[in-house]
Design a protein around this motif. Structure first.
Motif, PDB file in Angstrom:
ATOM      1  N   GLY A  55       0.803  -1.216   0.000  1.00 33.98           N
ATOM      2  CA  GLY A  55       0.000   0.000   0.000  1.00 33.98           C
ATOM      3  C   GLY A  55       0.837   1.267   0.000  1.00 33.98           C
ATOM      4  O   GLY A  55       0.315   2.371   0.045  1.00 33.98           O
ATOM      5  N   ARG A  56       2.149   1.108  -0.064  1.00 33.61           N
ATOM      6  CA  ARG A  56       3.068   2.243  -0.152  1.00 33.61           C
ATOM      7  C   ARG A  56       3.690   2.220  -1.551  1.00 33.61           C
ATOM      8  O   ARG A  56       4.253   1.206  -1.966  1.00 33.61           O
ATOM      9  N   ARG A  77       5.909  10.599   1.396  1.00 30.47           N
ATOM     10  CA  ARG A  77       5.401   9.300   0.956  1.00 30.47           C
ATOM     11  C   ARG A  77       4.098   9.383   0.169  1.00 30.47           C
ATOM     12  O   ARG A  77       3.364  10.357   0.273  1.00 30.47           O
ATOM     13  N   GLN A  78       3.848   8.303  -0.577  1.00 31.03           N
ATOM     14  CA  GLN A  78       2.579   8.140  -1.270  1.00 31.03           C
ATOM     15  C   GLN A  78       1.927   6.850  -0.776  1.00 31.03           C
ATOM     16  O   GLN A  78       2.495   5.770  -0.900  1.00 31.03           O
ATOM     17  N   ARG A  79       0.711   6.989  -0.228  1.00 31.52           N
ATOM     18  CA  ARG A  79      -0.078   5.831   0.168  1.00 31.52           C
ATOM     19  C   ARG A  79      -1.021   5.504  -0.970  1.00 31.52           C
ATOM     20  O   ARG A  79      -1.734   6.367  -1.480  1.00 31.52           O
ATOM     21  N   LEU A  80      -1.008   4.259  -1.414  1.00 31.80           N
ATOM     22  CA  LEU A  80      -1.853   3.839  -2.525  1.00 31.80           C
ATOM     23  C   LEU A  80      -3.307   3.758  -2.102  1.00 31.80           C
ATOM     24  O   LEU A  80      -3.634   3.146  -1.089  1.00 31.80           O
ATOM     25  N   VAL A  81      -4.168   4.393  -2.887  1.00 34.89           N
ATOM     26  CA  VAL A  81      -5.611   4.269  -2.706  1.00 34.89           C
ATOM     27  C   VAL A  81      -6.133   3.251  -3.705  1.00 34.89           C
ATOM     28  O   VAL A  81      -6.907   2.359  -3.350  1.00 34.89           O
ATOM     29  N   ALA A  94      -1.806   5.623 -10.565  1.00 36.11           N
ATOM     30  CA  ALA A  94      -1.830   5.377  -9.132  1.00 36.11           C
ATOM     31  C   ALA A  94      -2.585   6.518  -8.461  1.00 36.11           C
ATOM     32  O   ALA A  94      -2.131   7.665  -8.488  1.00 36.11           O
ATOM     33  N   LEU A  95      -3.739   6.209  -7.905  1.00 37.44           N
ATOM     34  CA  LEU A  95      -4.460   7.179  -7.098  1.00 37.44           C
ATOM     35  C   LEU A  95      -3.857   7.088  -5.709  1.00 37.44           C
ATOM     36  O   LEU A  95      -3.830   5.996  -5.114  1.00 37.44           O
ATOM     37  N   VAL A  96      -3.335   8.201  -5.224  1.00 35.35           N
ATOM     38  CA  VAL A  96      -2.542   8.183  -3.990  1.00 35.35           C
ATOM     39  C   VAL A  96      -3.016   9.240  -3.006  1.00 35.35           C
ATOM     40  O   VAL A  96      -3.715  10.185  -3.363  1.00 35.35           O
TER      41      VAL A  96
END
Length: 136
Positions: A55-56, A77-81, A94-96
């Motif tokens: 999820g990262r 950071r980017q957290r994956l949605v 990647a929607l983040v």
């Protein structure tokens, strides 16, 4: 990290991706709640699998020749949605949820220049000092 195992739930997604001759696919990162386009980077199968598993968001750095976990050095950071694949299977979206800035220049987005009145204009100022983010 090894490639996704055959029983891995990511396998159908990975199998649908049309990686280029170098084993890479472009990935656009977009802020999920505002639609702001943040950046474009490359992923290989290992980066995709790690992103889906953790999820990262993880990319492949062509200059370093290895995985690049977004924010590992800077904390941005980017957290994956959600990870999406286009109709041709050759581009990812990647929607983040982006923490801080996405661009190494200290700007929220890498797309901070635009053609305006016949000239290339900067349309966004840095929000963070790159030296503070990367120690450069």
């Amino acid at each position: 990290m090894q490639s996704a195992a055959p029983s891995d739930p990511a396998r159908p997604f990975l199998d649908a991706i049309r990686f280029d001759a170098a084993g890479l696919v472009p990935c656009i990162a977009q802020q999920h709640d505002t639609g702001e386009v943040l950046m474009m980077a490359w992923m290989n199968a290992e980066a995709v699998a790690e992103t889906l598993a953790t999820g990262r968001v993880c990319y492949f750095s062509r200059s370093r020749g290895g995985l690049w976990r977004k924010g590992e050095t800077s904390g941005q950071r980017q957290r994956l949605v959600e990870l999406r694949l286009d109709c041709d299977g050759d581009t990812l979206l990647a929607l983040v949820d982006q923490t801080g800035v996405a661009c190494h220049t200290g700007r929220r987005s890498c797309f901070y220049r635009a053609m305006r009145d016949g000239t290339l204009a900067e349309i966004a100022a840095p929000l963070a000092d790159p030296k503070a983010l990367y120690g450069a």
